[in-house]
Write an enzyme that holds these catalytic residues in place. Structure first.
Site, PDB file in Angstrom:
ATOM      1  N   ARG A  27       0.834  -1.208   0.000  1.00 60.30           N
ATOM      2  CA  ARG A  27       0.000   0.000   0.000  1.00 60.30           C
ATOM      3  C   ARG A  27       0.862   1.247   0.000  1.00 60.30           C
ATOM      4  O   ARG A  27       0.348   2.360   0.017  1.00 60.30           O
ATOM      5  CB  ARG A  27      -0.916   0.010   1.218  1.00 60.30           C
ATOM      6  CG  ARG A  27      -1.927  -1.106   1.259  1.00 60.30           C
ATOM      7  CD  ARG A  27      -2.532  -1.256   2.641  1.00 60.30           C
ATOM      8  NE  ARG A  27      -3.413  -0.158   2.954  1.00 60.30           N
ATOM      9  CZ  ARG A  27      -4.751  -0.220   2.922  1.00 60.30           C
ATOM     10  NH1 ARG A  27      -5.312  -1.357   2.545  1.00 60.30           N
ATOM     11  NH2 ARG A  27      -5.498   0.791   3.225  1.00 60.30           N
ATOM     12  N   TRP A  70       1.060   6.332   4.706  1.00 61.21           N
ATOM     13  CA  TRP A  70       1.245   6.995   3.418  1.00 61.21           C
ATOM     14  C   TRP A  70       0.823   8.431   3.704  1.00 61.21           C
ATOM     15  O   TRP A  70      -0.362   8.712   3.850  1.00 61.21           O
ATOM     16  CB  TRP A  70       0.386   6.360   2.341  1.00 61.21           C
ATOM     17  CG  TRP A  70       0.347   7.146   1.069  1.00 61.21           C
ATOM     18  CD1 TRP A  70      -0.507   8.183   0.754  1.00 61.21           C
ATOM     19  CD2 TRP A  70       1.212   7.037  -0.054  1.00 61.21           C
ATOM     20  NE1 TRP A  70      -0.215   8.701  -0.481  1.00 61.21           N
ATOM     21  CE2 TRP A  70       0.828   8.025  -1.011  1.00 61.21           C
ATOM     22  CE3 TRP A  70       2.268   6.199  -0.368  1.00 61.21           C
ATOM     23  CZ2 TRP A  70       1.470   8.179  -2.230  1.00 61.21           C
ATOM     24  CZ3 TRP A  70       2.903   6.361  -1.579  1.00 61.21           C
ATOM     25  CH2 TRP A  70       2.516   7.348  -2.497  1.00 61.21           C
ATOM     26  N   ASN A  96      -6.403   5.550   9.221  1.00 57.87           N
ATOM     27  CA  ASN A  96      -6.265   5.589   7.765  1.00 57.87           C
ATOM     28  C   ASN A  96      -7.384   6.468   7.249  1.00 57.87           C
ATOM     29  O   ASN A  96      -8.546   6.216   7.561  1.00 57.87           O
ATOM     30  CB  ASN A  96      -6.372   4.169   7.192  1.00 57.87           C
ATOM     31  CG  ASN A  96      -6.201   4.164   5.681  1.00 57.87           C
ATOM     32  OD1 ASN A  96      -5.603   5.061   5.120  1.00 57.87           O
ATOM     33  ND2 ASN A  96      -6.766   3.152   5.039  1.00 57.87           N
ATOM     34  N   LYS A 483       0.221   5.768 -23.138  1.00 57.89           N
ATOM     35  CA  LYS A 483      -0.379   4.625 -22.438  1.00 57.89           C
ATOM     36  C   LYS A 483      -0.323   3.375 -23.306  1.00 57.89           C
ATOM     37  O   LYS A 483       0.051   2.298 -22.855  1.00 57.89           O
ATOM     38  CB  LYS A 483      -1.835   4.920 -22.067  1.00 57.89           C
ATOM     39  CG  LYS A 483      -2.014   5.829 -20.890  1.00 57.89           C
ATOM     40  CD  LYS A 483      -1.675   5.189 -19.581  1.00 57.89           C
ATOM     41  CE  LYS A 483      -0.464   5.635 -18.857  1.00 57.89           C
ATOM     42  NZ  LYS A 483       0.114   6.897 -18.888  1.00 57.89           N
ATOM     43  N   HIS A 502       0.569  18.424 -42.416  1.00 58.68           N
ATOM     44  CA  HIS A 502       1.999  18.773 -42.484  1.00 58.68           C
ATOM     45  C   HIS A 502       2.875  17.534 -42.436  1.00 58.68           C
ATOM     46  O   HIS A 502       4.053  17.622 -42.103  1.00 58.68           O
ATOM     47  CB  HIS A 502       2.337  19.748 -41.347  1.00 58.68           C
ATOM     48  CG  HIS A 502       1.528  20.999 -41.366  1.00 58.68           C
ATOM     49  ND1 HIS A 502       1.713  22.012 -42.261  1.00 58.68           N
ATOM     50  CD2 HIS A 502       0.463  21.367 -40.616  1.00 58.68           C
ATOM     51  CE1 HIS A 502       0.823  22.972 -42.069  1.00 58.68           C
ATOM     52  NE2 HIS A 502       0.056  22.604 -41.067  1.00 58.68           N
ATOM     53  N   LYS A 601       8.709   2.274 -12.324  1.00 59.55           N
ATOM     54  CA  LYS A 601       7.664   3.213 -11.882  1.00 59.55           C
ATOM     55  C   LYS A 601       8.250   4.601 -11.652  1.00 59.55           C
ATOM     56  O   LYS A 601       7.621   5.597 -11.954  1.00 59.55           O
ATOM     57  CB  LYS A 601       7.012   2.717 -10.583  1.00 59.55           C
ATOM     58  CG  LYS A 601       5.880   3.594 -10.075  1.00 59.55           C
ATOM     59  CD  LYS A 601       4.761   3.739 -11.094  1.00 59.55           C
ATOM     60  CE  LYS A 601       3.719   4.714 -10.682  1.00 59.55           C
ATOM     61  NZ  LYS A 601       2.734   5.001 -11.743  1.00 59.55           N
TER      62      LYS A 601
HETATM   63  C1  AGP Z   1       3.541   7.320 -17.232  1.00 59.14           C
HETATM   64  O1  AGP Z   1       2.576   6.292 -17.460  1.00 59.14           O
HETATM   65  C2  AGP Z   1       4.925   6.740 -17.038  1.00 59.14           C
HETATM   66  N1  AGP Z   1       4.942   5.818 -15.992  1.00 59.14           N
HETATM   67  C3  AGP Z   1       5.993   7.829 -16.976  1.00 59.14           C
HETATM   68  O2  AGP Z   1       5.915   8.568 -18.173  1.00 59.14           O
HETATM   69  C4  AGP Z   1       5.892   8.833 -15.813  1.00 59.14           C
HETATM   70  O3  AGP Z   1       4.778   9.674 -15.979  1.00 59.14           O
HETATM   71  C5  AGP Z   1       7.166   9.686 -15.816  1.00 59.14           C
HETATM   72  O4  AGP Z   1       8.255   8.813 -15.571  1.00 59.14           O
HETATM   73  C6  AGP Z   1       7.157  10.790 -14.744  1.00 59.14           C
HETATM   74  O5  AGP Z   1       7.100  10.218 -13.483  1.00 59.14           O
HETATM   75  P1  AGP Z   1       6.783  11.186 -12.213  1.00 59.14           P
HETATM   76  O6  AGP Z   1       5.408  11.718 -12.416  1.00 59.14           O
HETATM   77  O7  AGP Z   1       6.893  10.268 -11.020  1.00 59.14           O
HETATM   78  O8  AGP Z   1       7.821  12.258 -12.224  1.00 59.14           O
END
Ligand code: AGP
Length: 606
Positions: A27, A70, A96, A483, A502, A601
């Site tokens: 979490r 969190w 929470n 995405k 263009h 991530k």
């Molecule tokens: C978005 O789906 C991606 N995981 C990636 O572009 C992300 O938005 C980018 O790395 C920025 O991350 P942040 O918002 O944690 O700075």
């Protein structure tokens, strides 16, 4: 989204509580803590496993409470970690949720001489319940009378010094589950924390509290009316439970969007008040009033949120906004002056390129702001001031709920800037009201996900895809393409629709479909022209169209319908549908959208 676990029984509690916390780490957490009367209050920002070493002696208590935090109020720090003690250690509590009126409750207590060790809303709750108990109420009367005054959300567990062995719990908008064992019992924020011990559980409903001992549990309403509830047996495993039954975190997080939109506007926007409350910008209001130039920096989805913010602030406030990619801005000497302000947009608050841009701007003497999701993250601590999005932990690599809360965050910032700079218009008022109704519209978009999935089945076979949009839908074209790239590995390209002639039009043939984001807005007719150009070249078309647009069916091969809404918010609804589309294409291709290849991530390296 914090994690709660509490235990009462015959076994030594500390190790059981730490094991329970470790099941809740998914979490997201920045600090953790545990309390048993015998072992004391042990809290740390070094991870759940560090708690055991803090115990002064061999653990011996057989009941206690524990928590992973969190942060929403107050930075991640030991003093803000739960459990929180009330005055004179009358009780200890873990929480929470968000107590929206905590400041009012805190002011009341401060007037009575209370002092607080933390910046959290949760500690205020502990003091408030203890004060009612000191005034002569019973434990349950003190609990219920306090909770009746609370606005916001809570899932709590607490123990009174005068009532050893008994766990108290309550829930409103934040789940609480009771685990029932043989001569022992648990209370937790979700069943993942306890199903390794027992699969017999009872859930509290909103507005209820519970008294739990090793042998019994009692559930009552805040009006002290008994509620009978027979235990149910959990059939899911821990992995399924941590996703709250959803197949993937990405799907779970898309379904959290209505809630996190409301969490991001809660306490900041209201029908009654024309002003926006953004506490994190109060100390820089003068600079914002005088600012001549706003520069927004971000990476990936955050950058596309910044493009939406640029258009929105430009049109609602009349303020020019420059937008830079973090990976570019960091190497350019960004002209910073007293009248220019940098706003860094970031979910994680740890993106290296964005952080480097903030530092470069600060070095030139510019004011830096953040629009950040993770409280206490590096960028949140580096900028001079800012606004938190309240998306909660986002586990899926593809940004979904966090991206939408960034868009909402820009809406709040635009309204605040207009207020500070004396800009008034009916457009601003209608936008504010529209933002407040966004959760309902977002829920409607989620209700249509099966139809989006049906459309997606037709497009998983393609190797390429073009996403086009105009005005506030142009950022959603870029984001929608990102995405699809991220989770399905299909080559997808976002483009401002006006650019088709263009160059991009040369790519179009029957093997190159286009996602055209064409809500009924002020550039709708222009989008229709683009769609017709593409059709004339046999390009397959998916049209994101507004309910009631009778022309959509005749022009597009497939239509993704979104509800009619404020012109600035239909792109937000469209982006939700495009998240669902990308998710469905990934599944059709047998790809796990939570863990796309080659990606992380948080990109903490250049
Ligand atoms: C978005 O789906 C991606 N995981 C990636 O572009 C992300 O938005 C980018 O790395 C920025 O991350 P942040 O918002 O944690 O700075």
């Amino acid at each position: 989204m914090c994690g709660i676990i509490a235990y009462t029984g015959e076994r030594v509690a500390l190790p059981l509580l730490i094991t329970g916390l470790s099941k809740l780490e998914y979490r997201g957490y920045d600090s953790a803590g545990v309390y048993t009367p015998e072992d004391g209050l042990l809290r740390s920002t070094d991870g759940v496993q560090s708690l055991a070493a803090l115990a002064p002696n061999a653990p011996s208590g057989t009941f206690g409470i524990a928590h992973t935090r969190w942060a929403t109020h107050g930075a991640p720090a030991v003093r803000n970690a739960h459990p929180h003690a009330a005055q004179n250690n009358i009780l200890h509590l873990v929480h929470n949720g968000i107590i929206e009126n905590y400041q009012d409750l805190k002011d009341e207590l401060s007037a009575l001489g209370h002092t607080f060790a933390s910046d959290t809303d949760s500690e205020v709750l502990a003091h408030y319940i203890a004060t009612a108990y000191e005034a002569g109420l019973t434990t349950t009367e003190a609990l219920a009378s306090t909770l009746s005054k609370v606005r916001g959300t809570y899932g709590i567990a607490l123990v009174f010094a005068d009532d050893p062995g008994t766990l108290y719990a309550a829930a409103l908008g934040s789940p609480i589950v009771i685990g029932i064992g043989e001569h022992e019992a648990w209370v937790a924020s979700d069943a993942t924390a306890l199903i390794h011990e027992t699969k017999r559980v009872v859930y509290l409903e909103d507005g209820e509290y519970a008294i739990v001992t090793p042998e019994t549990y009692t559930i009552k309403t805040l009006g002290h009316i008994d509620k009978t509830r027979t235990p149910q047996t959990v059939t899911q495993n821990a992995e399924e439970l941590s996703k709250h039954g959803y197949a993937h975190y990405m799907l779970k997080e898309m379904h959290e969007i209505p809630t996190v939109i409301a969490d991001t506007t809660r306490g900041r926007l209201s029908e009654m008040r024309s002003t926006v409350k953004l506490g994190g910008l109060e100390e820089v209001r003068r600079e914002l009033e005088r600012m001549e130039r706003l520069m927004v920096v971000g990476c990936g989805s955050a950058y596309y949120a910044g493009l939406y913010g640029k258009y929105l602030i430009g049109s609602l406030v009349g303020l020019p906004v420059d937008l830079e990619l973090g990976s570019e801005a960091r190497y350019r000497s960004i002209p910073a002056s007293r009248s220019s302000v940098l706003l860094a947009v970031t979910q994680s608050g740890e993106t290296a390129d964005t952080l480097a841009s903030v530092k470069a701007f600060k070095e030139h003497g510019g004011l830096t702001l953040g629009l950040v999701n993770v409280v206490g993250s590096t960028i949140a601590r580096t900028v001079d001031a800012g606004v938190y999005t309240h998306a909660g932990p986002e586990i899926g690599v593809a940004s979904t709920k966090a991206f939408v809360t960034q868009l909402v965050g820009f809406g709040l910032i635009a309204l605040k800037l207009a207020e500070l700079r004396g800009v008034t218009s009916t457009e601003l008022l209608s936008f504010k009201d529209a933002l407040l109704s966004l959760p309902t519209l977002a829920t409607e978009v989620l209700a249509r996900s099966e139809r989006v999935e049906a459309v997606a089945q037709h497009y998983a076979k393609y190797a390429h895809m073009l996403y086009i949009g105009r005005s506030l839908s142009a950022p959603m074209a870029y984001e929608g393409a990102l995405k699809l790239k991220e989770v399905s590995y299909i080559h997808a390209e976002g483009y401002p629709a006006g650019e088709m002639k263009h160059g991009p039009l040369a790519m179009i043939d029957d093997a190159f479909p286009t996602m055209a984001i064409a809500p009924r807005d002020s550039v709708y007719e222009k989008m229709i022209s683009n769609i017709q150009e593409i059709k004339a070249r046999k390009g397959p078309i998916i049209m994101v169209a507004t309910d009631g647009d009778y022309r959509a069916e005749e022009m597009a091969d497939h239509v993704i319908w979104i509800p009619k809404a404020h012109e600035a918010l239909m792109p937000v609804l469209a982006t939700m549908a495009l998240q669902q589309f990308a998710y469905a294409v990934a599944l059709a291709k047998g790809i796990n959208p939570d863990r796309p290849r080659n990606l992380a991530k948080s990109v903490t390296v250049e």
